[in-house]
Each structure stands twice: as C-alpha cells, then as structure tokens.
Design a protein around this motif. Structure first.
Motif, short mmCIF file in Angstrom:
data_model
loop_
_atom_site.label_atom_id
_atom_site.label_comp_id
_atom_site.label_asym_id
_atom_site.label_seq_id
_atom_site.Cartn_x
_atom_site.Cartn_y
_atom_site.Cartn_z
N GLN A 224 0.81 -1.21 0.00
CA GLN A 224 0.00 0.00 0.00
C GLN A 224 0.85 1.27 0.00
N ASN A 225 2.07 1.20 0.50
CA ASN A 225 2.91 2.39 0.60
C ASN A 225 3.88 2.57 -0.57
N ASP A 226 3.82 1.67 -1.56
CA ASP A 226 4.68 1.77 -2.73
C ASP A 226 4.09 2.73 -3.75
N ASP A 227 4.90 3.05 -4.78
CA ASP A 227 4.39 3.83 -5.90
C ASP A 227 3.28 3.07 -6.62
N GLY A 228 2.30 3.81 -7.09
CA GLY A 228 1.22 3.21 -7.86
C GLY A 228 0.14 2.62 -6.97
N VAL A 229 -0.74 1.83 -7.57
CA VAL A 229 -1.83 1.19 -6.85
C VAL A 229 -1.35 -0.15 -6.28
N TRP A 230 -2.16 -0.75 -5.40
CA TRP A 230 -1.81 -2.05 -4.83
C TRP A 230 -2.92 -3.05 -5.06
N VAL A 231 -2.55 -4.33 -5.01
CA VAL A 231 -3.50 -5.42 -5.24
C VAL A 231 -3.30 -6.51 -4.20
N HIS A 232 -4.31 -7.37 -4.08
CA HIS A 232 -4.22 -8.55 -3.22
C HIS A 232 -3.52 -9.67 -4.00
N GLN A 233 -2.25 -9.47 -4.27
CA GLN A 233 -1.45 -10.46 -4.99
C GLN A 233 0.01 -10.02 -4.98
N ASP A 234 0.92 -10.97 -5.05
CA ASP A 234 2.35 -10.66 -5.07
C ASP A 234 2.78 -10.31 -6.50
N ALA A 235 2.17 -9.25 -7.02
CA ALA A 235 2.39 -8.84 -8.41
C ALA A 235 2.97 -7.43 -8.44
N TYR A 236 3.79 -7.20 -9.46
CA TYR A 236 4.43 -5.89 -9.66
C TYR A 236 4.32 -5.54 -11.14
N PHE A 237 3.74 -4.37 -11.43
CA PHE A 237 3.66 -3.88 -12.79
C PHE A 237 4.61 -2.69 -12.95
N ASN A 238 5.32 -2.67 -14.06
CA ASN A 238 6.15 -1.54 -14.43
C ASN A 238 5.83 -1.14 -15.86
N MET A 239 6.00 0.15 -16.15
CA MET A 239 5.93 0.63 -17.52
C MET A 239 7.24 1.33 -17.84
N ASN B 103 12.03 3.75 -30.63
CA ASN B 103 11.30 4.30 -29.49
C ASN B 103 10.16 3.34 -29.12
N THR B 104 10.12 2.95 -27.86
CA THR B 104 9.25 1.85 -27.44
C THR B 104 8.57 2.18 -26.12
N TYR B 105 7.33 1.73 -26.00
CA TYR B 105 6.53 1.86 -24.77
C TYR B 105 6.12 0.45 -24.39
N VAL B 106 6.45 0.03 -23.17
CA VAL B 106 6.27 -1.37 -22.80
C VAL B 106 5.67 -1.48 -21.40
N LEU B 107 4.88 -2.51 -21.20
CA LEU B 107 4.29 -2.84 -19.90
C LEU B 107 4.86 -4.18 -19.44
N LEU B 108 5.39 -4.21 -18.22
CA LEU B 108 5.90 -5.44 -17.61
C LEU B 108 4.97 -5.85 -16.49
N MET B 109 4.58 -7.12 -16.47
CA MET B 109 3.71 -7.65 -15.42
C MET B 109 4.40 -8.84 -14.76
N GLU B 110 4.94 -8.62 -13.58
CA GLU B 110 5.58 -9.66 -12.79
C GLU B 110 4.53 -10.30 -11.90
N VAL B 111 4.31 -11.62 -12.07
CA VAL B 111 3.22 -12.27 -11.37
C VAL B 111 3.64 -13.65 -10.86
N PRO B 112 3.02 -14.12 -9.75
CA PRO B 112 3.24 -15.49 -9.31
C PRO B 112 2.76 -16.48 -10.38
N MET B 113 3.46 -17.60 -10.47
CA MET B 113 3.11 -18.60 -11.47
C MET B 113 2.17 -19.66 -10.95
N LEU B 114 2.04 -19.77 -9.62
CA LEU B 114 1.13 -20.75 -9.03
C LEU B 114 -0.20 -20.07 -8.75
N VAL B 115 -1.25 -20.61 -9.33
CA VAL B 115 -2.59 -20.04 -9.17
C VAL B 115 -3.26 -20.64 -7.94
#
Length: 237
Positions: free
Chosen positions: A153-168, A225-237
């Motif tokens: 909750q205290n990091d940059d951006g929004v937070w989610v109920h998951q061990d996920a990290y998005f970067n652009m 010149n490139t615009y990219v979205l990275l989605m780091e997510v757990p692999m176990l559902v």
C-alpha cells in the motif's frame, strides 16, 4: 529460462461495432485451452470503444481488475458508490472480493477510448470490495522502468491482493535495460504498447506479448522508441 511467445496477430479478436477487442488469453467468445493464463495473469484485453458506448452494469467477484487507459476518457460507476473518470496517464484497480457491480463507458461522444483491462487471480478470497485510481504521470522516468502496481500500500502506484508488480517504461532506440524480479519464483509477462525491441534476444513489435519464467534478470534492448508494460506475477494459481 523458459519463454512463451504470443504474437499480436495470434490474439483472439472480437468486433461488436461499438467495441473492438483483442484477447491475449481466453475470454468471452475466444476460448483457447493453450491460452488460459500466465500464472495469476488471467485476462489481458486490448479494448477500443467508440464514442458514448461502453459496458453496461455487470458483476465480478474474487478478481483483481486493473484498467490502464491509453487514449481518451473512461467513465466508471460501481455498486460501492464510486463514480469517476480515468484517462491516459491514470491507472485504476478494483478488488472485486465478495462481489461488486460496475459499468464502464466512453465519456466522450466524439472520440474513441482505448484501454487495457487486466485481471489477476487474488491471493485472498472474499475480501471487502475496494476501488482506487491514481495518476501515474508523475512516476514516469525516461529510459527507465517505473513501478505502477505492487502488493504494498505504501509503494508507488496502486496495490492489489497479490504478489504482483507492474512496471511501464518509455525507451529510446539503442537503449539497453535490465529488469530485476522482486520475487525470483515469479514470472514476467512483457506486453509491447508500441515500438520494437529485443527481450532476451527475442524480437517483439507492437502488441506482441512474451512470458518469461525461471529468470531473475531479464535483459532488454530497444530497437526503436518503445513503450512497454511489464507484469511480474506469481506462477502458481
């Protein structure tokens, strides 16, 4: 390292007149047993909605739903009493939890709205539904990745109920960069918004996607010149 490549032209496609949508993973009328998810990343929809149209009120539960507008203004209403507009440079998150109804419409009559809708399986079931939206324009860094979503909750951006990290990131041609995973057991899904680049030697172009697992550092070389979205997510559902 293991990889999976999803070329832009291989995505599911639907055109409903008011809505044009490309589906990286199975969704609605597009069902492909080999394209169900990448770990907890369940939906990656690339949507375009014409002026004044949108998604009527519909339910969700136990899903983390993220919207990232790329063009225009998206109006949101939900059963929690939220009524707002998100635009390019914003990110929106809704934890559906025990259940929520919402609608999404193109705020403008004279131009389309383009946005990504992303669903993550949560790591907690039946949480109290919540909504948040933030501007991420102030987080932008030229030729660097910048975080827009995390579990904290205290990091940059929004937070989610998951061990996920998005970067652009917006990068100039000729630049090289490295992304270090926050959790070595996670996977990384790369989605190209525009431009051309190499990810671990694999060439990607606009709207291509690539999943990478069993790799703690991922190397990027930007061809244009490139615009990219990275989605780091757990692999176990």
């Amino acid at each position: 390292m293991k990889t999976i490549l999803h070329k832009a032209g291989s995505r599911g496609y639907a055109n409903h007149g008011w809505l044009e949508s490309h589906h990286t993973f199975s969704f609605a009328g597009y069902q492909n047993p080999e394209r169900m998810n990448f770990g907890v990343l369940r939906v990656l929809n690339d949507d375009k909605v014409i002026g004044g149209k949108g998604f009527g009120t519909h339910p969700h539960n136990n899903m983390e739903i993220i919207s990232i507008p790329l063009l225009g203004d998206l109006e949101h209403k939900d059963s929690m009493g939220t009524h707002g507009v998100i635009k390019e440079g914003d990110i929106q998150v809704m934890s559906a939890g025990t259940g929520v109804y919402h609608s999404e419409y193109n705020k403008n009559q004279d131009q389309k709205v383009e946005f990504l809708q992303i669903w993550l399986f949560p790591n907690k079931q039946n949480v109290l539904p919540r909504y948040d939206q933030q501007s991420i324009k102030g987080l932008e860094k030229q030729n660097e990745f910048y975080q827009i979503l995390s579990p904290n909750q205290n990091d940059d951006g929004v937070w989610v109920h998951q061990d996920a990290y998005f970067n652009m990131g917006k990068f100039e041609g000729g630049i090289e960069a490295v992304y270090q995973l926050n959790n070595k057991s996670n996977g990384l899904y790369v989605f190209v918004l525009y431009g051309e680049l190499y990810v671990e030697g694999q060439e990607l172009i606009s709207r291509d996607g690539m999943g990478i697992i069993e790799k703690e550092e991922v190397c990027f070389k930007f061809k244009t010149n490139t615009y990219v979205l990275l989605m780091e997510v757990p692999m176990l559902v």
